[in-house]
Structures are given as C-alpha cells and as structure tokens.
Design an enzyme around this catalytic site. Structure first.
Site, PDB file in Angstrom:
ATOM      1  N   GLY A 457      -2.153 -16.047 -10.956  1.00 52.18           N
ATOM      2  CA  GLY A 457      -1.489 -15.053 -11.788  1.00 52.18           C
ATOM      3  C   GLY A 457      -1.097 -13.816 -11.026  1.00 52.18           C
ATOM      4  O   GLY A 457      -0.605 -12.849 -11.602  1.00 52.18           O
ATOM      5  N   ARG A 602       2.188  -3.020   4.271  1.00 55.80           N
ATOM      6  CA  ARG A 602       3.489  -3.380   3.739  1.00 55.80           C
ATOM      7  C   ARG A 602       3.334  -3.953   2.329  1.00 55.80           C
ATOM      8  O   ARG A 602       2.523  -4.853   2.098  1.00 55.80           O
ATOM      9  CB  ARG A 602       4.165  -4.413   4.635  1.00 55.80           C
ATOM     10  CG  ARG A 602       5.595  -4.765   4.182  1.00 55.80           C
ATOM     11  CD  ARG A 602       6.135  -5.988   4.929  1.00 55.80           C
ATOM     12  NE  ARG A 602       6.165  -5.791   6.366  1.00 55.80           N
ATOM     13  CZ  ARG A 602       7.137  -5.171   7.025  1.00 55.80           C
ATOM     14  NH1 ARG A 602       8.165  -4.669   6.357  1.00 55.80           N
ATOM     15  NH2 ARG A 602       7.095  -5.046   8.332  1.00 55.80           N
ATOM     16  N   LEU A 604       4.606  -6.345  -0.325  1.00 51.87           N
ATOM     17  CA  LEU A 604       5.419  -7.563  -0.266  1.00 51.87           C
ATOM     18  C   LEU A 604       6.291  -7.743  -1.507  1.00 51.87           C
ATOM     19  O   LEU A 604       7.373  -8.326  -1.430  1.00 51.87           O
ATOM     20  CB  LEU A 604       4.514  -8.781  -0.075  1.00 51.87           C
ATOM     21  CG  LEU A 604       3.656  -8.746   1.201  1.00 51.87           C
ATOM     22  CD1 LEU A 604       2.715  -9.935   1.239  1.00 51.87           C
ATOM     23  CD2 LEU A 604       4.541  -8.717   2.444  1.00 51.87           C
ATOM     24  N   THR A 608       4.759  -7.022  -8.424  1.00 53.06           N
ATOM     25  CA  THR A 608       3.459  -7.693  -8.534  1.00 53.06           C
ATOM     26  C   THR A 608       2.345  -6.829  -7.962  1.00 53.06           C
ATOM     27  O   THR A 608       1.216  -6.854  -8.458  1.00 53.06           O
ATOM     28  CB  THR A 608       3.484  -9.058  -7.824  1.00 53.06           C
ATOM     29  OG1 THR A 608       3.793  -8.880  -6.444  1.00 53.06           O
ATOM     30  CG2 THR A 608       4.520  -9.981  -8.454  1.00 53.06           C
ATOM     31  N   LYS A 676      -1.707  -5.509   3.668  1.00 58.58           N
ATOM     32  CA  LYS A 676      -3.144  -5.478   3.409  1.00 58.58           C
ATOM     33  C   LYS A 676      -3.402  -5.871   1.960  1.00 58.58           C
ATOM     34  O   LYS A 676      -2.487  -5.970   1.152  1.00 58.58           O
ATOM     35  CB  LYS A 676      -3.729  -4.086   3.705  1.00 58.58           C
ATOM     36  CG  LYS A 676      -3.706  -3.740   5.182  1.00 58.58           C
ATOM     37  CD  LYS A 676      -4.566  -2.554   5.532  1.00 58.58           C
ATOM     38  CE  LYS A 676      -3.948  -1.241   5.189  1.00 58.58           C
ATOM     39  NZ  LYS A 676      -4.582  -0.099   5.899  1.00 58.58           N
ATOM     40  N   GLU A 680      -7.922  -5.848  -5.162  1.00 57.16           N
ATOM     41  CA  GLU A 680      -9.241  -5.266  -5.407  1.00 57.16           C
ATOM     42  C   GLU A 680      -9.338  -3.777  -5.082  1.00 57.16           C
ATOM     43  O   GLU A 680     -10.284  -3.118  -5.518  1.00 57.16           O
ATOM     44  CB  GLU A 680     -10.291  -6.060  -4.617  1.00 57.16           C
ATOM     45  CG  GLU A 680     -10.440  -7.472  -5.165  1.00 57.16           C
ATOM     46  CD  GLU A 680     -11.200  -8.414  -4.243  1.00 57.16           C
ATOM     47  OE1 GLU A 680     -12.140  -9.062  -4.711  1.00 57.16           O
ATOM     48  OE2 GLU A 680     -10.835  -8.521  -3.064  1.00 57.16           O
TER      49      GLU A 680
END
Length: 718
Positions: A457, A602, A604, A608, A676, A680
């Site tokens: 997800g 960076r 991505l 998201t 990175k 979390e």
C-alpha cells in the site's frame, strides 16, 4: 570530497522521478478488483479456522475430534508438529518456533479445523474440545517474569559526566504494547500440485518467506512458490511467515485440496507479533548554558522465551545528540504472553516519545527554549563510534519547522475551558540498504520490471515504474511492474523503510546496464546518451528505441550495502510540531494542527511520500493519545482484541491542518539513487511533540502513555 554515487537521476531530464504521480494499482484497489491473498479461490477450496490455546503455558493432551461429530461439513481437524507458534521475525529466512503439543502463551494456534465452508469451520473451531495439562505459577506479566539484563553500551564515562553535570533530569516513562492490525487480515491460500506448493499469502518479504515456508514444512525451497502481488497493509506484522500460512500448507498437503485460512481480527490481536510495552529511564545532564554532557537511555521490554528480537528502544537516542558520556542498557522480560516483534518504526516509535519528552523536561529545568537546546547539541560525528554523518539536515528541519509553525510566538493561553499549548520534537530514523535484485526487460515500445518486492500500500508499483521510465526515456504508462512472485529476482521486501531505496536501486542498476548497451548500439559514450520519448540521442546520432532493440534487451542487477555503510552513518531526520487544546475539566486532548518537516534524501514520488509521512504522523498521534494493548494479569490473554476496544485515531481525532514539508536532499552515501527511508520517519518523534504540547498547555507532564483523559487530569491535579 567525491560523491559516493554519481547523481545520474539528476541528469536524465525526464522529470518522472520525484513527480507526485498516482499509483497505477489505485483503480484496481478502489474498485475491489485487485486480487488480495484470500480472494483467489482455486476449484474445490476448503476453509480452515485456527483453534487457539486457552491456557498460559503447558501441553495439549487431547484434541477431541469426536466433539465435532454432529457438525455437518467438517472435513478434518489438523494437528501437526510442523505448525508454528507465532510468525517468523523479519528477515529470519528459517522456521519460527515449532512447539508440537506445547503451549507457550494464551491464544497460541494449536490446531486447524477444516470444513467445506468458512462458517462451518468457524463454528466447529469454537465447539472443538481440547484438554490441557497446564503449568502452575506461570508469569504472564513483564513485572513478574524472568528478567534478562543486557550489558550496557557506552561511550565515554557517563557516570562521571552525570555526576559533574550542573543540571540533571532522571525520568521514568511507560508505553504499552501496540498491535499492527492492518486493514487486510492475515490470510493464506495453499495449493499443492504433486510436490510443488503454490502459496498465496499476505506477506511483506517474499524472498525470506519462501525459505521460512520450506524450512517449516521440511521441503526444498525450489518446491515453494509464493504469490503476494497485493498486500493490504503490514506495518511489520507480515514480515515473516505466519501460523495461518503454515497451517494452510499442511492441511492442503494432507487433504489433497486447496485450503484457505484467514485470521479473524481477534486472532490477529492474539497471535501476531505485537510491539513490546516499554519501561524507559532517561537521564540527562547538562551545563548551565545547555550543553548536554551526560546522556543515558535504559529500557525494559518483553518477549517470549525463544524469540531473539528485542524492541531497539534507544536506537535513535544513540546518534541524534552528542554528550561526553553516553550509556544505554536493555533488559528483556520473558512472560508467557503474545510474542513481540517489529511494528512500524521499531525502536523509534516508542523510544523517541520518551526521549524527546525528556529533552523538553531538561529544557524546562534549564529555563531554555526546547528548540535552542536541540540545536545546541547536534553532534559533529556519531557519538558512539565517531563515524561522519552522510546527508543530515536536522538543524534545517528544526529551524524551517519553527518558522513555518510560528514557534517564536509560542505562549500558554486559554480559550474558555481549553488550555492551548505548542510542542515540538526531533525526528530520526536509521537508514538501511538491504540486498535486492531486479530484472528489467526493454522492448522497442516499453519495459517490464520484475522483482519479488511487495507493495503493502506504500506505492512500490508506482515508484519502480517511475525509476525505469526515467532511466529508459519512457512514459510510466509504457512500463509494466510485476511484483510479489517468489519466482522473480529476490528483493529486500517491504519493511524497515528500506524497500523503495533497496528495490529501487536494483531497478536503477538494471536500467543503467540497459542504457550502457543502448549507448554502445548508438555508438556513443554512456555519459553522452539521452533517452526521452522513446528516442535515443548521442554522438550527433538519433534513433528510436524500436530501431535499437530487435526483440528484447534484458538486464538483471543485484545491490547490497558496501563500504560506504561502514565509513559513514546514514539516517533520515526531521522535526515535528504540534498545537493542542486540553480541556481543564475533562482532560480531553484535541490536536489542532501538526507540521512535519523532513529531509529524506531524494523523494521518489512526492505524492506517495507525503502519504507515508502523514500516515506516520497519525500513528504518532495515536500512540500519544489512544493506542493501548492490554492483557489480563491472571492468564496473559489479550483484553483489547479488536478495533472496538483497541482505540486508533479516527477522522475526528486527526487535525485538518496537518502539513508535511520535504527539504531538498541527496544522500550520496545511502545508495545509487540518493534516497532514504520515509515510511517510519513520520512516526518517529511525532507523539513526543504532542506530549510536549500537552505539558506546555497544562504545565504538567504525562509520563505514562497514551495520555488518556484520566491521566491528563491526574497530572494536572498533582
């Protein structure tokens, strides 16, 4: 200094990596057509329901199959020494504990009732009579259980530094157990064809899970194929193979028919690895001007006998601030209760709540701004081993967040019965690169990415497609991403916030190999190659990919951590800010606004990434105010066994004003794509910002979390 990794993605010029693109799997999921583990039912599929132990510790002496004689549709009751006690720990790659007829905790799976329908299996599982030989005097709480005291991990002389400190705090905090409880319950469908097993299951780490299944069943890994293309959340609870999957495999093998096993929500709470409760002691000593000279963070956690995992509570405390003397010591209690394991941000999620609250308490005692104290104590190198940090923008995150949030105007105020306060905390989460492989197939019209990496997800389908499209001059619509099949190259899996960087780096490296071959075919150097819109340009030559690729070009790459991981320390950093209102009569806490400012290498996919950061902040809010797993102190069974009794943040608990800001960063020491972990970092420290805001509003501290209304009132009345 030369960069550890060249920044090729900064020069490809497509603008696809980093863009806030939609997830290609989104339409399938919202329309209900994405096939999750329990959705694919082979012909003749049976249904199994786990039977769980009702004693704390002892032995099963009899499973009375005759007690189900009158239940029509029951096929069998499966008991087998290969059944597992609890899920495997993350990246175990081998069978978890297999206890045979032994019971180690209340709720442990001990048998599987198999029937023609789920309803029949569920009814029969409740009716099945089981006889036990129970042990007396079993310790079912961490306080009464055996305590294993570890050796302290130190740097410098903590005791001398603490004794000589001008200002000190010595504080105790408690956090309860947490449970992951993802939206999709743990599920498996097992089907055998001869000696070959196909297992459809909700799993996060397929490469390791394949080995765990094989070891549990005593078969070759070559006989196992795992399919997990869609996983409805995991948060660490699906890292390792679980009891439902092994029971389904055993039953299907014995009965010669496919078997589906889906855990009920209550079984998930009882039998899936929880986050350990913690007792934490934080000692800080400082000079009068706020330089921390002594830093200690000790903890006690729990896990059942035979499990090596221990919540790494002080993980971030060991590198976020510096001191002359540091000391960290862990004690592990061994009660007979649901085993513990990794739950989202293991260590930081609960450790930073206590530690960052303690930093605020030191600031109060110093009469110093909490922001200033943190900025003053950012170390030059890793305090424990002296390694230099890779990209680290902690100070920038703190300062940027303070300006955006209006920290300079922070003051206690009242609005009727509501006390208003602001709090902040640093955020930190270690960054890792785990061995991963990927294969990229390039045709003249598009590309296919293949890896057993999972998407829980978080957007893996989107991110891996973006990397391949960026590197190969394609649109994202021209890239197909195939995931969650153990026959594909083995990736890191989803966990530890390392999935996107690890699997993404493997895709990047495979695509880079294809770029080099394309450059050779075009007759130019790889550094001179430009790919865009399906056209290759270089050395004053321009050709379409269709002209350069006959049928298919294939490249496979594997990446793993190298010497840069040993020579420097990589972590994600950030800062959380929160404003709360506390009702002076009821103790109710309402979070009015939150801000997270983060530097994560960076980005991505901005969309998201933002979603992951926001989700982490919501979990931090829940940890601070709501979540509390409770066990009966008589037999250890879980009392809060579903989402009606285990409270998570609802829509009305989450402020409308919740913002995430990403600071531009490239971590050249982290991996070839300079990214990175994200998933979390958002939770790490978020709860502490809320607790610190409560303290600012009320002038009182809640050190037993969550900060429920009665605990807030008790603190205010103390």
């Amino acid at each position: 200094m030369d960069k550890a990794q060249p920044r090729l993605l900064d020069n490809t010029g497509q603008g696809i990596v980093g863009a806030p693109l939609d997830r290609p799997d989104g339409p399938l999921k919202v329309s209900g057509t994405a096939p999750y583990a329990a959705d694919v039912l082979p012909t003749g599929c049976l249904h199994g329901v786990l039977v769980r132990a009702t004693i704390s510790r002892g032995k099963v002496t009899r499973v009375d199959k005759g007690s189900l004689a009158g239940v029509e549709g029951v096929v069998d009751v499966i008991t087998d020494p290969r059944m597992i006690r609890n899920p495997a720990q993350g990246m175990a790659g081998e069978a978890p504990v297999q206890t045979g007829d032994e019971v180690h905790y209340h709720g442990q799976p001990i048998a599987l009732v198999v029937a023609e329908s789920f309803e029949t299996a569920r009814d029969a599982a409740h009716r099945l009579k089981v006889t036990y030989e129970a042990e007396d005097g079993v310790a079912v709480t961490p306080d009464t259980a055996e305590q294993e005291v570890g050796d302290p991990d130190t740097a410098g002389d903590f005791n001398a530094a603490y004794d000589g400190a001008a200002v000190k705090v010595d504080l105790d905090y408690f956090s309860p157990s947490h449970v992951a409880a993802p939206m999709e319950p743990h599920a498996a469908v097992a089907e055998w064809t001869g000696n070959q097993l196909v297992l459809r299951s909700a799993l996060q780490m397929v490469r390791f899970n394949k080995l765990e299944v094989a070891d549990s069943l005593g078969i070759s890994p070559d006989a196992v194929r795992i399919l997990a293309p869609y996983v409805g959340g995991g948060f660490g609870s699906k890292l390792g193979i679980g009891p439902e999957a092994i029971a389904a495999c055993i039953a299907a093998q014995k009965l010669g028919r496919p078997v589906r096993v889906v855990m009920s929500r209550q079984t998930v709470f009882d039998s899936v690895l929880r986050r350990s409760e913690t007792m934490q002691r934080v000692r800080l000593g400082a000079t009068k001007d706020g330089r921390i000279v002594a830093l200690s963070h000790d903890d006690r956690v729990s896990n059942i006998q035979g499990e090596g995992f221990a919540e790494p509570v002080s993980q971030a405390s060991q590198f976020i601030y510096g001191a002359d003397g540091l000391s960290f010591q862990q004690t592990v209690a061994r009660p007979a209760m649901t085993p513990s394991g990794s739950v989202r941000a293991p260590g930081e999620a609960v450790g930073m709540i206590a530690f960052e609250a303690a930093v605020d308490e030191l600031a109060e005692k110093l009469g110093m701004d909490p922001l200033e104290l943190r900025l003053k104590n950012i170390p030059d190198t890793h305090p424990m081993d002296g390694r230099p940090y890779s990209a680290r923008r902690l100070a920038d995150c703190l300062n940027d967040g303070a300006e955006r949030f209006g920290w300079a105007d922070r003051k206690m105020r009242r609005e009727g019965d509501w006390l208003i306060g602001m709090g902040m905390a640093s955020a930190a989460r270690t960054n890792m690169l785990i061995e991963s492989a990927a294969r990229v197939r390039l045709t003249g019209t598009g590309a296919i990415v293949e890896t057993d990496m999972t998407d829980i997800g978080t957007g893996t389908y989107a991110i891996l497609g973006q990397i391949a499209a960026e590197m190969l001059g394609l649109s994202v619509e021209q890239v197909e991403v195939r995931l969650g099949d153990s026959d594909l190259p083995g990736a890191s899996g989803s966990g530890g916030s390392f999935g996107a960087s690890s699997a993404g780096s493997a895709v990047f490296m495979a695509a880079k190999t294809l770029r080099e071959e394309l450059a050779k075919r075009l007759g130019c150097e790889a550094d001179d190659l430009t790919l865009s819109g399906g056209i290759a340009r270089g050395g004053n030559v321009e050709k379409s990919l269709a002209d350069l690729v006959d049928l298919e070009m294939v490249a496979e790459a594997t990446i793993e951590g190298g010497k840069t991981a040993k020579e420097s320390f990589s972590a994600g950093f950030g800062a959380h800010f929160a404003e709360v209102a506390v009702n002076e009569w009821t103790g109710e806490v309402r979070v009015r606004r939150m801000l997270g400012v983060m530097a994560m290498g960076r980005i991505l996919n901005e969309k998201t990434a933002r979603s992951q950061a926001l989700g982490g902040m919501v979990w931090g809010l829940g940890s601070a105010l709501h979540e509390e797993m409770m066990n009966d102190t008589r037999d250890g069974h879980v009392v809060t066994r579903d989402l009606a009794n285990y409270h998570v943040a609802s829509h009305l608990d989450v402020p409308r004003d919740m913002q995430v800001v990403f600071l531009e960063e490239r971590d050249d020491e982290a991996n070839p794509i300079q990214s990175k972990g994200i998933g979390e970092l958002g939770i790490s420290g978020a709860g502490a910002a809320i607790l610190n805001a409560i303290a600012h509003a009320t002038g009182k501290r809640v050190r037993t979390i969550p900060a429920l209304p009665d605990r807030v009132i008790e603190a205010m009345e103390s």
